[in-house]
Design a protein around this motif. Structure first.
Motif, PDB file in Angstrom:
ATOM      1  N   LEU A   1     -78.409  53.959  18.505  1.00 58.02           N
ATOM      2  CA  LEU A   1     -77.822  52.673  18.858  1.00 58.02           C
ATOM      3  C   LEU A   1     -76.940  52.202  17.701  1.00 58.02           C
ATOM      4  O   LEU A   1     -77.393  52.155  16.561  1.00 58.02           O
ATOM      5  N   PRO A   2     -75.671  51.883  17.974  1.00 59.35           N
ATOM      6  CA  PRO A   2     -74.814  51.408  16.884  1.00 59.35           C
ATOM      7  C   PRO A   2     -75.420  50.155  16.246  1.00 59.35           C
ATOM      8  O   PRO A   2     -75.926  49.288  16.954  1.00 59.35           O
ATOM      9  N   PRO A   3     -75.360  50.041  14.915  1.00 55.99           N
ATOM     10  CA  PRO A   3     -75.994  48.905  14.239  1.00 55.99           C
ATOM     11  C   PRO A   3     -75.377  47.562  14.617  1.00 55.99           C
ATOM     12  O   PRO A   3     -76.048  46.542  14.568  1.00 55.99           O
ATOM     13  N   SER A   4     -74.100  47.572  14.973  1.00 55.47           N
ATOM     14  CA  SER A   4     -73.479  46.296  15.335  1.00 55.47           C
ATOM     15  C   SER A   4     -72.842  46.414  16.717  1.00 55.47           C
ATOM     16  O   SER A   4     -72.064  47.342  16.973  1.00 55.47           O
TER      17      SER A   4
ATOM     18  N   LEU B   1     -71.328  57.306  21.472  1.00 48.90           N
ATOM     19  CA  LEU B   1     -71.959  56.350  20.564  1.00 48.90           C
ATOM     20  C   LEU B   1     -72.350  56.982  19.234  1.00 48.90           C
ATOM     21  O   LEU B   1     -72.629  56.277  18.265  1.00 48.90           O
ATOM     22  N   ASP B   2     -72.389  58.326  19.198  1.00 47.41           N
ATOM     23  CA  ASP B   2     -72.798  59.008  17.975  1.00 47.41           C
ATOM     24  C   ASP B   2     -71.970  58.527  16.789  1.00 47.41           C
ATOM     25  O   ASP B   2     -70.745  58.467  16.866  1.00 47.41           O
ATOM     26  N   ASP B   3     -72.620  58.217  15.713  1.00 46.77           N
ATOM     27  CA  ASP B   3     -71.961  57.821  14.461  1.00 46.77           C
ATOM     28  C   ASP B   3     -71.093  56.584  14.583  1.00 46.77           C
ATOM     29  O   ASP B   3     -70.221  56.345  13.755  1.00 46.77           O
ATOM     30  N   THR B   4     -71.284  55.820  15.634  1.00 45.31           N
ATOM     31  CA  THR B   4     -70.516  54.589  15.761  1.00 45.31           C
ATOM     32  C   THR B   4     -71.214  53.472  14.983  1.00 45.31           C
ATOM     33  O   THR B   4     -72.401  53.236  15.167  1.00 45.31           O
ATOM     34  N   SER B   5     -70.462  52.807  14.105  1.00 46.21           N
ATOM     35  CA  SER B   5     -71.046  51.702  13.335  1.00 46.21           C
ATOM     36  C   SER B   5     -70.902  50.382  14.070  1.00 46.21           C
ATOM     37  O   SER B   5     -71.773  49.529  14.022  1.00 46.21           O
ATOM     38  N   HIS B   6     -69.744  50.212  14.706  1.00 47.78           N
ATOM     39  CA  HIS B   6     -69.510  48.970  15.449  1.00 47.78           C
ATOM     40  C   HIS B   6     -69.104  49.326  16.870  1.00 47.78           C
ATOM     41  O   HIS B   6     -68.158  50.074  17.073  1.00 47.78           O
TER      42      HIS B   6
ATOM     43  N   SER C   1     -55.817  52.599  13.616  1.00 43.25           N
ATOM     44  CA  SER C   1     -56.123  53.661  12.654  1.00 43.25           C
ATOM     45  C   SER C   1     -57.170  54.588  13.277  1.00 43.25           C
ATOM     46  O   SER C   1     -57.861  54.201  14.218  1.00 43.25           O
ATOM     47  N   PRO C   2     -57.273  55.812  12.735  1.00 44.98           N
ATOM     48  CA  PRO C   2     -58.128  56.819  13.377  1.00 44.98           C
ATOM     49  C   PRO C   2     -59.604  56.419  13.463  1.00 44.98           C
ATOM     50  O   PRO C   2     -60.344  56.968  14.284  1.00 44.98           O
ATOM     51  N   GLN C   3     -60.032  55.449  12.678  1.00 45.82           N
ATOM     52  CA  GLN C   3     -61.449  55.091  12.737  1.00 45.82           C
ATOM     53  C   GLN C   3     -61.794  54.307  14.011  1.00 45.82           C
ATOM     54  O   GLN C   3     -62.951  54.117  14.331  1.00 45.82           O
TER      55      GLN C   3
ATOM     56  N   ALA D   1     -64.363  56.038   6.674  1.00 48.03           N
ATOM     57  CA  ALA D   1     -64.443  54.659   7.185  1.00 48.03           C
ATOM     58  C   ALA D   1     -65.387  54.587   8.382  1.00 48.03           C
ATOM     59  O   ALA D   1     -65.532  55.553   9.119  1.00 48.03           O
ATOM     60  N   ASP D   2     -66.011  53.432   8.534  1.00 46.62           N
ATOM     61  CA  ASP D   2     -66.915  53.219   9.666  1.00 46.62           C
ATOM     62  C   ASP D   2     -66.206  53.452  10.997  1.00 46.62           C
ATOM     63  O   ASP D   2     -65.089  53.003  11.195  1.00 46.62           O
ATOM     64  N   LYS D   3     -66.903  54.121  11.889  1.00 43.44           N
ATOM     65  CA  LYS D   3     -66.301  54.344  13.212  1.00 43.44           C
ATOM     66  C   LYS D   3     -66.526  53.112  14.098  1.00 43.44           C
ATOM     67  O   LYS D   3     -67.629  52.585  14.188  1.00 43.44           O
ATOM     68  N   ILE D   4     -65.438  52.690  14.731  1.00 39.78           N
ATOM     69  CA  ILE D   4     -65.519  51.534  15.638  1.00 39.78           C
ATOM     70  C   ILE D   4     -65.140  52.011  17.036  1.00 39.78           C
ATOM     71  O   ILE D   4     -64.081  52.623  17.231  1.00 39.78           O
ATOM     72  N   LEU D   5     -66.021  51.767  17.974  1.00 40.04           N
ATOM     73  CA  LEU D   5     -65.753  52.202  19.349  1.00 40.04           C
ATOM     74  C   LEU D   5     -65.497  50.976  20.218  1.00 40.04           C
ATOM     75  O   LEU D   5     -66.331  50.070  20.297  1.00 40.04           O
TER      76      LEU D   5
END
Lengths: 567, 162
Positions: B111-114, B54-59, B35-37, B2-6
């Motif tokens: 840079l996270p895409p969103s 920020l690594d691998d963060t989608s949102h 949830s873990p994401q 699942a996408d990672k959300i920070l």
């Protein structure tokens, strides 16, 4: 007639550091350094549990979090006469070392190199020429034409899209920018590489300090890192070996890139060894304690008066009386009630704001003195002190630095050149290399001690009835930091942080003697009063840290730096 | 995966309302289970140190006090479609803040895409660890907005059982 300029890096609602200069015939004749922000951490701490103080103090600043945690627990331990287990000292020392390296690399490349390196000029450099120059300067494998070309392409992309991004604030094309396009391009390449290495070394802090950005593992009496070589949830041998890999990777960057770049900039800007000396009383403290009591240190420190390295007097323990009795803070020119000059344990913090008064009160920063005199703190003070103490690695790296500069400049450059704006950068890179050696030593000591079966990391503090006074010092990246605590019946009665930037950015003292920033600016050339790049060079060379406590996102405005010229 | 959300809350908790972002993250951690994401970080006043997160963060959700012409206690929620617009001129040397963090992330292609900003306009920035009542209310509003946003993204958020 003298012209006055005000450099005021303020957001629209909060100010930090303001520098006022009078300029006559293209030279600065008078300067004022004014901290524009009131910081009253002391008031927040009164009445609290001394064991919690470090959690609050590490929030003072965004970059020096760990340093305020360390100084705070040391101050409380000092008040209680509490010893710290060896493993805890080593773990703290590793955090100190890794944090210091992180900070020095970021300071040079990301916060001050662009005072000397012209990013726009780098676009015109030839990757081939830059690579040839890089290979001539050091054996660093990443000075390849290919890598340099990739960086240049990236930069072109930023500029092409009209967004210089983080580079938008530079004084590009300024007459005081003197490097050739190839040198600028090589330096820009290292700017990008430095981003990778600062991340690696910061990971060491994160692993030891637990996951979140503010370290969580500190405790009065030791550290909260249980050591168990076999358990997955504690500090394991596997994690320690990973830390070692990170430390090793960063070492090459410090010695083959950072030190070399500073030497090259020093050689190309040789004039700047003549500007910026300022206050040449230097104060630093020993750090990296190697015993449980804080009487044996890996890195020495002490006091040098009037720039005379031979006059060095060492500070020898966490209980050193020469240090404890020598420190005072004065408020004659600061926005506090009164005009006293007091020892930190005796201070009170009662703000009294006035206008900016050239000859009266003009700063929120107090004016610290050591035995009645202003003193410069920071890597230069520390390196000169360690050099004077005969510290092997310091002597070795200082000599390498001076030899490299001499070779590049084609003239003999001696240790006296360090009393200058560029000298502070040179000393910082030397200190970074020294910290790296020490960090490796601390790592080995920790492994050896665990190998001997010692897993202790914490001694329980006990607070007796009555009053105790303590002082904790730490040679932080920006210079000597001290926390002073008075404890009454287990609660904090008084607390003062005398931070490095207070020593350097302080206003005139109670005898009207200027502070280090102020003194170091006098005599600096200013080519264009509207773009006072030279002022930034000298102030930045101290690695100032007044701005830390506030940061607000500003979605509506970009303007935060103002330069006002007052006739 | 699942996408990672920070969810990154930043600010200085020693300066009253300046700590609103951190307070919001603390409240999210206290009141909900994620949830873990979803990763929640109290970023304090850190800058470049946060790069690794920020690594691998989608949102990326940034919760921070903001400078605004809107009245104190206002909440501003915006998608940062053009993060470089937030890059500011800065000489204040030890002041690598969130804008610089994003600028550097862009240069490093991480840079996270969103990116969504949950901004809170502060009233009181004086030294102290309590927020003003109106900013306290704004923090609660932001907490609900973050949960709602996650819900819209199809990310489950549960109430913490105490």
């Amino acid at each position: 007639m003298a012209k006055r300029i005000v450099v005021d890096p303020i957001t629209r609602i909060e100010g930090h550091l303001r520098i006022d200069c009078e300029i006559d015939n293209g030279r600065i004749t008078k300067a004022w350094s004014s901290g524009q922000m009131w910081r009253g951490i002391e008031l927040i701490l009164q009445g609290r549990d001394p064991r919690d103080a470090w959690i609050f103090t590490q929030r003072i600043c965004g970059v020096c979090t760990t340093v305020h945690a360390i100084a705070s627990v040391r101050a409380v331990e000092n008040a209680l006469n509490l010893e710290v287990p060896l493993n805890a000292q080593y773990i703290r020392n590793m955090i100190v070392g890794a944090h210091g390296i992180f900070d020095h690399i970021v300071h040079f490349y990301h916060l001050s190199a662009l005072d000397w390196v012209d990013i726009v000029s780098a676009l015109k450099g030839s990757p081939k020429g830059a690579a040839a120059l890089g290979q001539q300067l050091s054996p660093w494998p990443r000075n390849s034409e290919q890598e340099i070309k990739a960086v240049q392409e990236k930069l072109k992309g930023f500029v092409g899209s009209g967004q210089l991004g983080i580079f938008a604030s530079g004084y590009w094309g300024h007459p005081a920018m003197k490097l050739s396009p190839d040198v600028n391009l090589l330096a820009a390449t290292h700017y990008f590489q430095a981003l990778e290495y600062q991340r690696k070394i910061n990971k060491v802090v994160a692993i030891l300090g637990s996951k979140t950005p503010h370290i969580q593992n500190m405790a009065v009496g030791g550290v909260a890192n249980p050591i168990n070589p076999d358990s997955q949830s504690t500090l394991t041998i596997e994690r320690l070996l990973y830390i070692k890999t990170l430390i090793d990777e960063v070492g090459d960057f410090i010695k083959n890139v950072y030190m070399v770049d500073v030497a090259a900039i020093g050689a190309f800007y040789a004039d700047w060894t003549k500007y910026g000396a300022g206050v040449t009383n230097y104060l630093s403290v020993p750090d990296m304690p190697l015993d449980t009591k804080g009487t044996v240190f890996d890195l020495p420190g002490g006091y040098i008066g009037d720039g005379k390295v031979g006059s060095f007097k060492p500070i020898t323990s966490f209980n050193d009386d020469f240090f404890k009795q020598g420190v005072k803070e004065g408020i004659k020119h600061s926005w506090y009630k009164g005009d006293w000059d007091r020892h930190p344990w005796e201070e009170e913090t009662v703000p009294q704001h006035t206008d900016f008064q050239d000859n009266g009160k003009y700063s929120w920063v107090k004016s610290p003195t050591f035995n009645g005199k202003p003193a410069q703190v920071g890597p230069l003070a520390n390196v000169l002190g360690m050099y004077a103490a005969g510290h092997g690695p310091t002597k070795r790296y200082t000599d390498i630095m001076l030899e490299t500069v001499s070779k590049l400049a084609g003239a003999k450059v001696g240790i006296e050149a360090l009393h200058s704006t560029i000298g502070r950068h040179a000393a910082r890179s030397v200190r970074c290399a020294v910290l790296h050696d020490s960090l490796l030593g601390q790592w080995q000591s920790l492994m050896d001690n665990i190998g001997r079966g010692d897993y202790a990391t914490f001694n329980q503090p006990v607070f007796p009835k009555g009053e105790q006074r303590g002082m904790g010092f730490h040679e932080a990246p920006r210079g000597m930091l001290s926390h002073w605590v008075v404890i009454q019946d287990g609660k904090i009665k008084n607390y003062q942080c005398v931070v490095p930037s207070t020593w350097n950015a302080g206003p005139r003292n109670n005898n009207d003697a200027p502070g280090p920033y102020e003194a170091s600016l006098v005599g600096n050339p200013v080519a264009d009063p509207e773009k006072p790049l030279e002022v930034l060079r000298t102030v930045h060379s101290f690695d100032p840290c007044l701005a830390c406590a506030i940061h607000l996102l500003d979605p509506e405005s970009r303007e935060i730096v103002t330069v006002r010229t007052v006739a | 995966m699942a996408d990672k959300i920070l969810v990154l809350g930043v600010g200085n908790v020693l300066l009253s309302d300046e700590g609103a972002g951190v307070r919001a993250v603390e409240q999210l951690q206290r009141s909900y289970v994620f949830s873990p994401q979803v990763e929640l970080i109290d970023g304090g006043t850190m800058g470049l140190d946060l790069l690794g997160y920020l690594d691998d963060t989608s949102h990326l959700f940034i919760i921070d006090a903001i400078v605004s012409s809107k009245p104190p206690g206002s909440v501003v929620i915006e998608k940062l479609l053009d993060p470089p617009a937030y890059f500011r001129q800065k000489i204040s040397p030890h002041q690598i803040g969130i804008s610089e963090l994003l600028a550097v992330a862009a240069m490093q292609d991480c840079l996270p895409p969103s990116i969504t900003l949950f901004g809170i306009v502060p009233l009181d920035l004086s030294t102290g660890i309590e927020m003003s009542p109106m900013v306290n209310a704004a923090v609660e509003q932001v907490v609900l907005a973050v949960v709602e946003e996650l819900d819209l993204m199809g990310v489950k958020v549960g109430a913490a059982s105490c």
